[in-house]
Design an enzyme around this catalytic site. Structure first.
Site, PDB file in Angstrom:
ATOM      1  N   GLU A 115      -4.806   4.537   5.848  1.00  0.00           N
ATOM      2  CA  GLU A 115      -4.148   4.049   4.318  1.00  0.00           C
ATOM      3  C   GLU A 115      -4.458   5.037   3.394  1.00  0.00           C
ATOM      4  O   GLU A 115      -3.647   5.415   2.595  1.00  0.00           O
ATOM      5  CB  GLU A 115      -5.194   2.786   3.809  1.00  0.00           C
ATOM      6  CG  GLU A 115      -4.642   2.509   2.430  1.00  0.00           C
ATOM      7  CD  GLU A 115      -5.224   1.235   1.911  1.00  0.00           C
ATOM      8  OE1 GLU A 115      -5.492   0.369   2.844  1.00  0.00           O
ATOM      9  OE2 GLU A 115      -6.147   1.299   1.160  1.00  0.00           O
TER      10      GLU A 115
ATOM     11  N   ARG B 147       0.803  -1.270   0.063  1.00  0.00           N
ATOM     12  CA  ARG B 147       0.005  -0.061   0.012  1.00  0.00           C
ATOM     13  C   ARG B 147       0.963   1.262  -0.003  1.00  0.00           C
ATOM     14  O   ARG B 147       0.477   2.109   0.497  1.00  0.00           O
ATOM     15  CB  ARG B 147      -0.745  -0.012   1.177  1.00  0.00           C
ATOM     16  CG  ARG B 147      -1.915  -0.740   1.124  1.00  0.00           C
ATOM     17  CD  ARG B 147      -3.050  -0.849  -0.063  1.00  0.00           C
ATOM     18  NE  ARG B 147      -2.482  -1.569  -1.007  1.00  0.00           N
ATOM     19  CZ  ARG B 147      -2.854  -3.018  -0.922  1.00  0.00           C
ATOM     20  NH1 ARG B 147      -3.314  -3.609  -0.110  1.00  0.00           N
ATOM     21  NH2 ARG B 147      -1.944  -3.821  -2.165  1.00  0.00           N
TER      22      ARG B 147
ATOM     23  N   SER C 252     -10.550   0.532   2.965  1.00  0.00           N
ATOM     24  CA  SER C 252      -9.934   0.336   4.169  1.00  0.00           C
ATOM     25  C   SER C 252      -9.573   1.747   4.641  1.00  0.00           C
ATOM     26  O   SER C 252      -8.743   2.583   4.081  1.00  0.00           O
ATOM     27  CB  SER C 252      -8.700  -0.647   4.190  1.00  0.00           C
ATOM     28  OG  SER C 252      -9.546  -1.889   3.520  1.00  0.00           O
TER      29      SER C 252
HETATM   30  C1  LIG Z   1     -15.227   1.671  -1.892  1.00  0.00           C
HETATM   31  C2  LIG Z   1     -13.767   1.362  -1.936  1.00  0.00           C
HETATM   32  C3  LIG Z   1     -13.108   0.410  -1.855  1.00  0.00           C
HETATM   33  C4  LIG Z   1     -11.817   0.328  -2.271  1.00  0.00           C
HETATM   34  N1  LIG Z   1     -11.101  -0.507  -2.320  1.00  0.00           N
HETATM   35  C5  LIG Z   1      -9.615  -0.735  -2.501  1.00  0.00           C
HETATM   36  C6  LIG Z   1      -9.070  -1.727  -2.550  1.00  0.00           C
HETATM   37  O1  LIG Z   1      -9.395  -2.990  -2.709  1.00  0.00           O
HETATM   38  N2  LIG Z   1      -7.711  -1.924  -2.699  1.00  0.00           N
HETATM   39  C7  LIG Z   1      -6.987  -0.526  -2.639  1.00  0.00           C
HETATM   40  O2  LIG Z   1      -5.748  -0.566  -2.827  1.00  0.00           O
HETATM   41  N3  LIG Z   1      -7.448   0.533  -2.650  1.00  0.00           N
HETATM   42  C8  LIG Z   1      -8.916   0.403  -2.408  1.00  0.00           C
HETATM   43  N4  LIG Z   1      -9.625   1.644  -2.405  1.00  0.00           N
HETATM   44  C9  LIG Z   1      -8.797   2.955  -2.279  1.00  0.00           C
HETATM   45  C10 LIG Z   1      -8.999   3.667  -3.742  1.00  0.00           C
HETATM   46  O3  LIG Z   1      -9.902   3.323  -4.478  1.00  0.00           O
HETATM   47  C11 LIG Z   1      -7.612   3.414  -4.443  1.00  0.00           C
HETATM   48  O4  LIG Z   1      -6.386   3.754  -3.585  1.00  0.00           O
HETATM   49  C12 LIG Z   1      -7.580   4.162  -5.679  1.00  0.00           C
HETATM   50  O5  LIG Z   1      -6.462   3.904  -6.630  1.00  0.00           O
HETATM   51  C13 LIG Z   1      -7.652   5.881  -5.694  1.00  0.00           C
HETATM   52  O6  LIG Z   1      -7.618   6.356  -6.758  1.00  0.00           O
HETATM   53  P1  LIG Z   1      -8.458   7.740  -7.145  1.00  0.00           P
HETATM   54  O7  LIG Z   1      -8.312   8.084  -8.589  1.00  0.00           O
HETATM   55  O8  LIG Z   1      -9.654   7.845  -6.462  1.00  0.00           O
HETATM   56  O9  LIG Z   1      -7.453   8.528  -6.302  1.00  0.00           O
HETATM   57  P2  LIG Z   1      -7.627  10.061  -5.433  1.00  0.00           P
HETATM   58  O10 LIG Z   1      -8.253   9.785  -4.266  1.00  0.00           O
HETATM   59  O11 LIG Z   1      -8.215  11.154  -6.199  1.00  0.00           O
HETATM   60  O12 LIG Z   1      -6.004  10.469  -5.036  1.00  0.00           O
HETATM   61  C14 LIG Z   1      -5.293   9.704  -4.125  1.00  0.00           C
HETATM   62  C15 LIG Z   1      -3.904   9.990  -3.772  1.00  0.00           C
HETATM   63  O13 LIG Z   1      -3.404   9.949  -4.998  1.00  0.00           O
HETATM   64  C16 LIG Z   1      -2.811  11.236  -5.661  1.00  0.00           C
HETATM   65  N5  LIG Z   1      -3.132  10.949  -6.899  1.00  0.00           N
HETATM   66  C17 LIG Z   1      -4.237  10.665  -7.849  1.00  0.00           C
HETATM   67  N6  LIG Z   1      -3.783  10.665  -8.955  1.00  0.00           N
HETATM   68  C18 LIG Z   1      -2.459  11.146  -9.227  1.00  0.00           C
HETATM   69  C19 LIG Z   1      -1.726  11.357 -10.354  1.00  0.00           C
HETATM   70  N7  LIG Z   1      -2.031  10.957 -11.616  1.00  0.00           N
HETATM   71  N8  LIG Z   1      -0.461  11.884 -10.203  1.00  0.00           N
HETATM   72  C20 LIG Z   1      -0.150  12.009  -8.954  1.00  0.00           C
HETATM   73  N9  LIG Z   1      -0.746  11.745  -7.542  1.00  0.00           N
HETATM   74  C21 LIG Z   1      -2.033  11.598  -7.919  1.00  0.00           C
HETATM   75  C22 LIG Z   1      -3.926  12.046  -4.794  1.00  0.00           C
HETATM   76  O14 LIG Z   1      -2.949  13.497  -4.919  1.00  0.00           O
HETATM   77  C23 LIG Z   1      -4.007  11.733  -3.681  1.00  0.00           C
HETATM   78  O15 LIG Z   1      -2.838  11.977  -2.785  1.00  0.00           O
HETATM   79  C24 LIG Z   1     -11.020   1.789  -2.012  1.00  0.00           C
HETATM   80  C25 LIG Z   1     -11.674   2.939  -1.912  1.00  0.00           C
HETATM   81  C26 LIG Z   1     -13.078   2.967  -1.898  1.00  0.00           C
HETATM   82  C27 LIG Z   1     -13.881   4.006  -1.734  1.00  0.00           C
END
Ligand SMILES: Cc1cc2nc3c(=O)[nH]c(=O)nc-3n(C[C@H](O)[C@H](O)[C@H](O)COP(=O)(O)OP(=O)(O)OC[C@H]3O[C@@H](n4cnc5c(N)ncnc54)[C@H](O)[C@@H]3O)c2cc1C
Length: 362
Positions: A354, A176, A253
């Protein structure tokens, strides 16, 4: 099955007052000083470059599914990432390399490659957010991690003002996390995934998934069966976004599973006591073990549905802290603190969040 991307990456509802709350899956967070929506990779680089060197506050926001944003919002520029595109850049024997734009909705990509008969990410079905965020915390679930298929990450380096290709070996992928998490230096522009042309999944490693599939750990199953079963398992735990179900208004999580060295592991077993059940654990390399945070949280007295002020532990999953519709980031963090401190008092183990905490702290 709910559309996992319906809330965030696809459906942008940008309010004129720059509210960040509708742009996060928690539906929490104040306002941004400035909000810029970008739909082209070059525009993304230019926008971030226009914000000056890496000292100036810029928040890249894609699906908003792994951020907890403070009630005071973000005192800088929020760049809302909506770039799109997937293209094949190499094919050698059965191996195919796909270059994916950072803003591409992750689960749409997974659905597409499964349908095309490419294996490597099928167990990562149903995870919300964008493809470009997957390297940030080395997204993983059900025995798979993106570190296994990412061969390179294309980034804009704010420190050197250059666009560079970082091979996977330079990305510092671990459980992670990666070099990108908690760093303002890099903006992920595109990610290269190497997938394998195959009718079947990679060997199933996760016992619960194998059980549900009716196979042994190590067996392979048809790709679409792996995807469908993962989606069903996730939905049962509120881990697939559903705009009508507050159990899914979370960041997934909230705490990572703690990794304990031999001494800490002995200490934990000592605290459980001779009459208590042995905590479940998995080897984590170098004599360390990983312990499920959910097990610790439940045994410290925090059960599914345990509520704070407008926020609560999901009724389906102990690790998900949710906004019930009237919560604030302050209330969510107060609940998280209560759980973290309760686990520490009971077991001497410190849980770590996380998601990325933006303009707020635990
Ligand atoms: C219901 C639910 C279930 C989930 N299950 C999982 C799971 O099973 N496994 C898991 O690992 N995660 C899980 N997650 C967490 C999440 O979905 C992942 O971490 C996902 O990859 C985040 O993507 P996002 O585009 O929403 O990122 P955001 O929330 O928009 O950003 C997250 C972080 O990454 C940075 N970021 C985003 N895009 C970029 C970019 N292009 N360049 C630089 N920095 C960037 C942001 O600045 C921030 O710090 C879950 C979340 C939810 C709500």
């Amino acid at each position: 099955m709910p559309d996992v991307n319906a809330h965030s990456v696809d459906a942008v509802s940008v309010k004129s007052d720059n509210s960040l709350e509708p742009l996060t899956t928690l539906r929490l967070g104040g306002k941004a000083s400035t909000l810029a929506v970008v739909s082209e990779t070059r525009e993304l680089v230019d926008t971030v470059r226009g914000c000056g060197g890496s000292a100036e506050p810029v928040l890249i926001l894609a699906g908003g599914s792994n951020v907890v944003i403070g009630d005071d919002g973000f005192p800088g520029t929020v760049v809302l990432l909506r770039t799109r595109g997937v293209r094949e850049i190499a094919r050698r024997a059965d191996e195919v390399v796909l270059r994916v734009a950072a803003g591409e909705p992750w689960d749409g990509f997974v659905a597409d490659v499964v349908q095309r008969g490419l294996s490597g990410v099928e167990c990562l079905s149903g995870i919300p957010g964008s493809a470009g965020a997957t390297p940030i915390q080395n997204v993983g679930a059900y025995g798979q991690e993106v570190a296994e298929t990412i061969v390179a990450v294309h980034v804009y380096d704010r420190e050197t003002d250059r666009v560079v290709e970082m091979p996977a070996a330079e990305c510092g992928f671990a459980y992670r996390t990666s070099v990108f998490k908690h760093s303002a230096r890099w903006v992920v522009l595109e990610v290269d995934f190497q997938l394998t042309a195959a009718a079947e999944s990679v060997p199933i490693r996760y016992a619960e998934l194998a059980r549900r599939l009716g196979v042994a750990v190590g067996d392979r199953v048809p790709l679409d069966q792996a995807r469908d079963t993962v989606l069903k398992l996730r939905a049962g735990k509120g881990m697939v976004l559903d705009r009508d179900d507050p159990d899914t208004w979370s960041v997934g999580s909230f705490f990572t599973n703690p990794v304990l060295d031999a001494d800490a592991w002995d200490g934990l077993r000592g605290r459980v006591g001779a009459d208590g059940a042995e905590p479940p654990s998995w080897p984590a390399g170098d004599g360390a073990v990983k312990v499920p945070a959910a097990w610790l949280i439940e045994r410290a007295g925090f059960h599914k549905g345990y509520a704070g002020d407008g926020v609560a532990i999901s009724t389906k999953h102990t690790l998900a802290l949710t906004n019930r519709g009237t919560g604030t980031t302050g209330a969510l963090l107060a609940l998280a603190r209560e759980i973290r401190d309760g686990v520490h008092d009971r077991f001497g183990v410190l849980l770590h969040p996380e998601p990325v905490l933006v303009n707020c702290a635990l």
